[in-house]
Write an enzyme that holds these catalytic residues in place. Structure first.
Site, mmCIF file in Angstrom:
data_model
loop_
_atom_site.group_PDB
_atom_site.id
_atom_site.type_symbol
_atom_site.label_atom_id
_atom_site.label_comp_id
_atom_site.label_asym_id
_atom_site.label_seq_id
_atom_site.Cartn_x
_atom_site.Cartn_y
_atom_site.Cartn_z
ATOM 1 C CG HIS A 1 -5.940 -2.441 8.939
ATOM 2 N ND1 HIS A 1 -6.034 -1.150 9.437
ATOM 3 C CD2 HIS A 1 -4.614 -2.723 8.984
ATOM 4 C CE1 HIS A 1 -4.828 -0.705 9.756
ATOM 5 N NE2 HIS A 1 -3.955 -1.636 9.499
ATOM 6 C CG ASP B 1 -0.339 -0.561 2.475
ATOM 7 O OD1 ASP B 1 0.901 -0.577 2.572
ATOM 8 O OD2 ASP B 1 -1.089 -0.988 3.367
ATOM 9 C CG ASN C 1 -8.983 -1.670 12.134
ATOM 10 O OD1 ASN C 1 -8.097 -2.357 11.623
ATOM 11 N ND2 ASN C 1 -9.420 -0.550 11.597
ATOM 12 C CD GLU D 1 -8.745 0.758 8.040
ATOM 13 O OE1 GLU D 1 -8.690 -0.249 8.785
ATOM 14 O OE2 GLU D 1 -8.105 1.798 8.267
#
Ligand code: F6R
Length: 261
Positions: free
Chosen positions: A138, A67, A136, A143
């Site tokens: 990801h 990314d 979380n 996400e």
């Protein structure tokens, strides 16, 4: 999933580097998928040491990073291209032309996503994808509740991720709110997955990824579908696992050819 629990992150990173080094030795033209963030830093240091002290050869290796932030040029010290150069590429004998990070400044960002997919395909696909895990759940910047079949795309970062990463970028206001990221479908296409997650902040995400239901609310749980996914954890991140003793048992019963260390 193969779950390997080590006492500390240090041992986990050395083990991760061993696994990658073996891939590089077995296939000198391998295609590696790489990650940024705090978690793989020690692993990269060990790869640099293996290159320096044992001649681990990266000259024919190709890499694709997961990314990049939208809007940050490669020269920006918080861009992931910069991170990779500083923390790995400039210390090993990799051909920079074979290293790929999505271009967060591309004029046509959607075309950049499509072209990134084409480049991965043209390189023959990813042999091993290295991953970290967001608090979380990801993976990449996928996400919670994003599509489990997504391909490289533009994602809006969650507030949790912005908070977690702003420590690195200095302030919340300075944080780019968008990123280009390989999709979960892209990640699952890698022939092998190596995920590292350490520390108490990751305990809930690890539990949901390994033992929770397959659900978009925890993107990491999609890795349950992968036939060859190795998760390296430390005692802290593994603390919530119901079957931790089972994973330790499996790890201790491996035949010599199944072992990494
Ligand atoms: C990084 C990436 C992210 C990180 C994750 C964990 O390229 O794609 O998914 O792996 O946010 O970050 P750290 O390692 O900083 O806890």
């Amino acid at each position: 999933m193969e779950v390997l629990i080590r006492e500390h992150a240090e041992a986990g990173c050395i083990l991760g580097a061993k696994i990658i080094a073996r891939v590089v030795r077995d296939k000198p033209t391998a295609v590696l998928g790489l990650a940024t963030g705090r978690t793989p830093l020690r692993l990269y240091q060990e790869l640099i040491r293996l290159h320096r002290d044992e001649g681990l050869d990266f000259s024919r290796i190709t890499t694709f990073n997961l990314d990049e932030y939208v809007g940050l040029p490669a020269t920006h010290d918080q861009s992931y291209r910069y991170f990779m150069r500083e923390n790995l590429f400039q210390h090993i004998n990799i051909d920079q032309g074979r290293t790929h990070v999505p271009d967060g400044t591309a004029a046509d960002i959607h075309e950049e996503c499509r072209s990134y997919e084409r480049k991965i395909e043209a390189a023959g696909g990813i042999d091993l994808q290295l991953l970290g895990l967001g608090r979380n759940g990801h993976i990449g910047f996928n996400e919670p509740t994003g599509s489990l079949r997504s391909r490289t795309w533009v994602k809006i970062l969650s507030e949790q991720t912005l908070r977690d990463n702003s420590a690195v970028l200095g302030s919340l206001a300075a944080m780019p709110k968008h990123a280009l990221t390989m999709g979960i479908g892209t990640i699952l296409d890698a022939r092998r997955i190596l995920l590292l997650a350490f520390g108490p902040a990751k305990v809930r995400a690890v539990e949901r990824m390994v033992e929770g239901p397959l659900a978009a609310i925890c993107p990491g749980s999609a890795l349950q579908l992968h036939p060859r996914a190795t998760m390296i954890l430390d005692e802290n991140s593994a603390a919530g696992l119901q079957y931790a003793d089972h994973y330790r048992w499996i790890d201790s019963q491996k035949l010599p050819w199944q072992r990494y260390e």
